[in-house]
Scaffold this motif. Structure first.
Motif, PDB file in Angstrom:
ATOM      1  N   SER A 162       0.814  -1.220   0.000  1.00  0.00           N
ATOM      2  CA  SER A 162       0.000   0.000   0.000  1.00  0.00           C
ATOM      3  C   SER A 162       0.842   1.262   0.000  1.00  0.00           C
ATOM      4  CB  SER A 162      -0.944   0.003   1.210  1.00  0.00           C
ATOM      5  OG  SER A 162      -1.872  -1.044   1.136  1.00  0.00           O
ATOM      6  N   TYR A 163       1.912   1.283   0.784  1.00  0.00           N
ATOM      7  CA  TYR A 163       2.752   2.468   0.905  1.00  0.00           C
ATOM      8  C   TYR A 163       4.136   2.248   0.298  1.00  0.00           C
ATOM      9  CZ  TYR A 163      -0.959   3.018   4.302  1.00  0.00           C
ATOM     10  OH  TYR A 163      -2.195   3.057   4.911  1.00  0.00           O
ATOM     11  N   GLY A 164       4.220   1.255  -0.579  1.00  0.00           N
ATOM     12  CA  GLY A 164       5.489   0.882  -1.180  1.00  0.00           C
ATOM     13  C   GLY A 164       6.083  -0.312  -0.463  1.00  0.00           C
ATOM     14  N   ILE A 165       6.837  -1.095  -1.185  1.00  0.00           N
ATOM     15  CA  ILE A 165       7.422  -2.316  -0.626  1.00  0.00           C
ATOM     16  C   ILE A 165       8.704  -1.956   0.121  1.00  0.00           C
ATOM     17  CG2 ILE A 165       8.394  -4.571  -1.171  1.00  0.00           C
ATOM     18  CD1 ILE A 165       6.654  -4.565  -3.704  1.00  0.00           C
ATOM     19  N   ARG A 166       8.684  -2.145   1.445  1.00  0.00           N
ATOM     20  CA  ARG A 166       9.878  -1.865   2.248  1.00  0.00           C
ATOM     21  C   ARG A 166      10.776  -3.090   2.234  1.00  0.00           C
ATOM     22  NH1 ARG A 166       9.537  -0.705   8.677  1.00  0.00           N
ATOM     23  NH2 ARG A 166       9.194  -2.950   8.657  1.00  0.00           N
ATOM     24  N   PHE A 167      11.992  -2.919   1.732  1.00  0.00           N
ATOM     25  CA  PHE A 167      12.928  -4.036   1.664  1.00  0.00           C
ATOM     26  C   PHE A 167      13.476  -4.344   3.057  1.00  0.00           C
ATOM     27  CE2 PHE A 167      12.334  -3.634  -2.691  1.00  0.00           C
ATOM     28  CZ  PHE A 167      13.038  -4.616  -3.396  1.00  0.00           C
ATOM     29  N   PRO A 168      13.808  -5.607   3.308  1.00  0.00           N
ATOM     30  CA  PRO A 168      14.299  -5.992   4.630  1.00  0.00           C
ATOM     31  C   PRO A 168      15.557  -5.222   5.021  1.00  0.00           C
ATOM     32  CG  PRO A 168      13.742  -7.937   3.330  1.00  0.00           C
ATOM     33  CD  PRO A 168      13.696  -6.762   2.402  1.00  0.00           C
ATOM     34  N   ILE A 169      15.573  -4.706   6.227  1.00  0.00           N
ATOM     35  CA  ILE A 169      16.750  -4.015   6.752  1.00  0.00           C
ATOM     36  C   ILE A 169      17.741  -5.029   7.313  1.00  0.00           C
ATOM     37  CG2 ILE A 169      17.531  -2.309   8.477  1.00  0.00           C
ATOM     38  CD1 ILE A 169      14.772  -0.978   8.115  1.00  0.00           C
ATOM     39  N   SER A 192       6.860   3.722  -3.787  1.00  0.00           N
ATOM     40  CA  SER A 192       6.262   4.391  -2.629  1.00  0.00           C
ATOM     41  C   SER A 192       4.814   4.769  -2.927  1.00  0.00           C
ATOM     42  CB  SER A 192       7.055   5.643  -2.267  1.00  0.00           C
ATOM     43  OG  SER A 192       8.332   5.297  -1.778  1.00  0.00           O
ATOM     44  N   GLY A 193       3.928   4.462  -1.985  1.00  0.00           N
ATOM     45  CA  GLY A 193       2.512   4.766  -2.121  1.00  0.00           C
ATOM     46  C   GLY A 193       2.087   5.851  -1.142  1.00  0.00           C
ATOM     47  N   GLU A 194       0.886   6.346  -1.342  1.00  0.00           N
ATOM     48  CA  GLU A 194       0.388   7.479  -0.566  1.00  0.00           C
ATOM     49  C   GLU A 194      -0.396   7.007   0.649  1.00  0.00           C
ATOM     50  OE1 GLU A 194      -2.522  11.401  -1.199  1.00  0.00           O
ATOM     51  OE2 GLU A 194      -2.141   9.975  -2.830  1.00  0.00           O
ATOM     52  N   VAL A 195      -0.028   7.509   1.812  1.00  0.00           N
ATOM     53  CA  VAL A 195      -0.828   7.292   3.022  1.00  0.00           C
ATOM     54  C   VAL A 195      -1.969   8.297   3.013  1.00  0.00           C
ATOM     55  CG1 VAL A 195      -0.817   7.223   5.533  1.00  0.00           C
ATOM     56  CG2 VAL A 195       1.229   6.546   4.268  1.00  0.00           C
ATOM     57  N   GLU A 246       8.210   7.775   8.340  1.00  0.00           N
ATOM     58  CA  GLU A 246       7.934   7.018   7.107  1.00  0.00           C
ATOM     59  C   GLU A 246       8.682   5.689   7.076  1.00  0.00           C
ATOM     60  OE1 GLU A 246       7.870   8.067   2.336  1.00  0.00           O
ATOM     61  OE2 GLU A 246       9.232   9.122   3.667  1.00  0.00           O
ATOM     62  N   THR A 247       9.885   5.652   7.626  1.00  0.00           N
ATOM     63  CA  THR A 247      10.686   4.428   7.613  1.00  0.00           C
ATOM     64  C   THR A 247      10.052   3.297   8.404  1.00  0.00           C
ATOM     65  OG1 THR A 247      11.935   5.305   9.497  1.00  0.00           O
ATOM     66  CG2 THR A 247      12.871   5.645   7.302  1.00  0.00           C
TER      67      THR A 247
END
Length: 314
Positions: free
Chosen positions: A54-61, A93-96, A295-296
Motif C-alpha cells: 500500500s505504501y510501497g514495498i519496504r525491503f528488509p533491513i 512508494s505509495g500514498e498514506v 515514514e521508515t
C-alpha cells in the motif's frame, strides 16, 4: 521409487516455504491484534491481513534472518537475525491517506534495534506530513478543517464514583461493555463510543453528569526539509523524534534551541512523519499511544479481518 517420492515432497516443501516467505516479506501478511487500542473497529485477538504494498514495498533491513521468526527464537531467546543491516529502501512508494488504519513498527529510543524488528503497533492516520493539527474540545482540525472521526472511536468519560453502581446497571441492561480504565481521586473513567453515550444518557437521570476527557494540541506534523519552531510548549513532544529518529544531540535552554552544539532558530526534519491515533481514546489518558510515526517505520495498510468473517477494515 521411494527416494523419488521423498525428493518430490522435499522440493514441494521448499518451494512452498520460499513462496510463503516471499509473500510475507513483500506483499501481504497476517497479524494478530495484541491489545484493545483499536476497539471498536478491531478487537483484541482479531486476525487481520496487512497489505505491504500500500505504501510501497519496504525491503528488509536485516537481510540475514531466520524466516517466520520475528526478533528472537522462542524458548532460546537468541536473536533471529544477524548484525548486518541494509539501509532503508522502499520500492514504489505509495500514498498514506487520512483515516487509513496503518500497521507500523513502533518508534523506540533504542537505536541498536533495527527498525523492522521493533514492536509492531496499529493506529489510524489522522494527519499527514506538513499538516497543522489542532485538538479543540470534541473536534480534531487538520489544516483548519474539522476531521470526520470513525463512529467506533472510544473516548474516556469521567463521573463521580457514587454514580458507578447505577451506571453499571444501565450498561448491563443496554448490553454495553463495561470498560473501566482508571480512577482519578473520587472519579471513575469509563470508555464509550458516541453512540453508546447517546443510549446511556437517554436512560440516566439528568442529575448524573458524564464528562469527556479530551486533549488539547496545536502542532505541525514534521515533513522532510521543513523547519519547525521549537518552543517551551512543544519541545517535549518533538524531543523523542529529534533524538531517537533524527539522531541529533539537542537541548532547549532560555528559549533557545541547540542542535549538535549549534544554536538554531528552528529544527529541520530529515524525513516525513504521520500523526497516528488509535480509535480507543484511552490514549487521552496515556498519550504514549498517540504519536508521530516516521515514514521508515510504516509496514502497510490493514485491509481485512479474517477471523470474524472476511470484513473490510474502515
Amino acid at each position: 521409487m521411494r527416494n523419488n517420492t521423498i525428493w518430490f515432497w522435499v522440493k514441494t516443501f521448499l518451494l512452498a516455504f520460499i513462496i510463503a516467505g516471499f509473500l510475507r516479506t513483500f506483499l501481504i501478511e497476517s497479524y494478530r491484534i495484541p491489545a484493545h487500542s483499536m476497539e471498536n473497529t478491531l478487537l483484541e485477538g482479531d486476525n487481520i491481513f496487512v497489505n505491504k504494498t500500500s505504501y510501497g514495498i519496504r525491503f528488509p533491513i536485516t537481510p540475514v534472518s531466520l524466516p517466520f521468526f520475528y526478533d528472537s527464537i522462542p524458548f532460546i531467546g537468541l536473536k533471529s537475525y544477524a548484525n548486518m543491516y541494509f539501509p532503508y529502501f522502499r520500492l514504489f512508494s505509495g500514498e498514506v491517506r487520512r483515516n487509513d488504519v496503518v500497521v507500523f513498527n513502533k518508534p523506540s529510543e533504542r537505536t541498536d534495534i533495527p527498525v523492522n524488528k521493533r514492536k509492531i503497533s496499529i493506529s489510524r492516520c489522522l494527519a499527514l506530513p506538513g499538516d497543522s493539527l489542532v485538538f479543540e474540545e470534541d473536534i480534531v482540525y487538520v489544516n483548519g478543517q474539522a476531521l470526520p472521526q470513525s463512529p467506533n472511536v472510544l473516548e474516556p468519560y469521567y463521573f463521580s464514583d457514587k454514580d458507578e453502581f447505577l451506571i453499571k446497571s444501565v450498561l448491563v441492561s443496554l448490553q454495553i461493555p463495561v470498560r473501566r480504565v482508571a480512577e482519578i481521586e473520587n472519579m471513575k473513567v469509563y470508555l464509550f463510543s458516541r453512540y453508546e453515550m447517546f443510549l446511556l444518557r437517554e436512560e440516566l437521570p439528568d442529575t448524573i453528569r458524564l464528562n469527556v476527557v479530551r486533549p488539547k494540541y496545536n502542532l505541525i506534523v514534521p515533513k522532510k526539509d521543513i523547519e519547525i519552531e521549537i518552543t517551551n510548549e512543544n519541545y517535549y513532544i518533538y524531543l523523542p523524534l529529534i533524538t531517537a529518529i533524527e539522531q541529533k544531540n539537542v537541548r532547549y535552554e532560555n528559549n533557545q534551541l541547540w542542535v549538535d552544539g549549534k544554536k538554531v532558530d528552528k529544527f529541520r526534519f530529515e524525513q516525513n512523519y504521520f500523526w497516528m491515533l488509535p480509535d480507543n481514546r484511552l490514549t487521552y489518558i496515556d498519550k504514549d499511544f498517540a504519536s508521530f510515526i516516521p515514514e521508515t517505520h510504516l509496514i502497510g495498510k490493514a485491509m481485512y479481518v479474517w477471523n470474524r468473517g472476511f470484513k473490510k477494515i474502515r
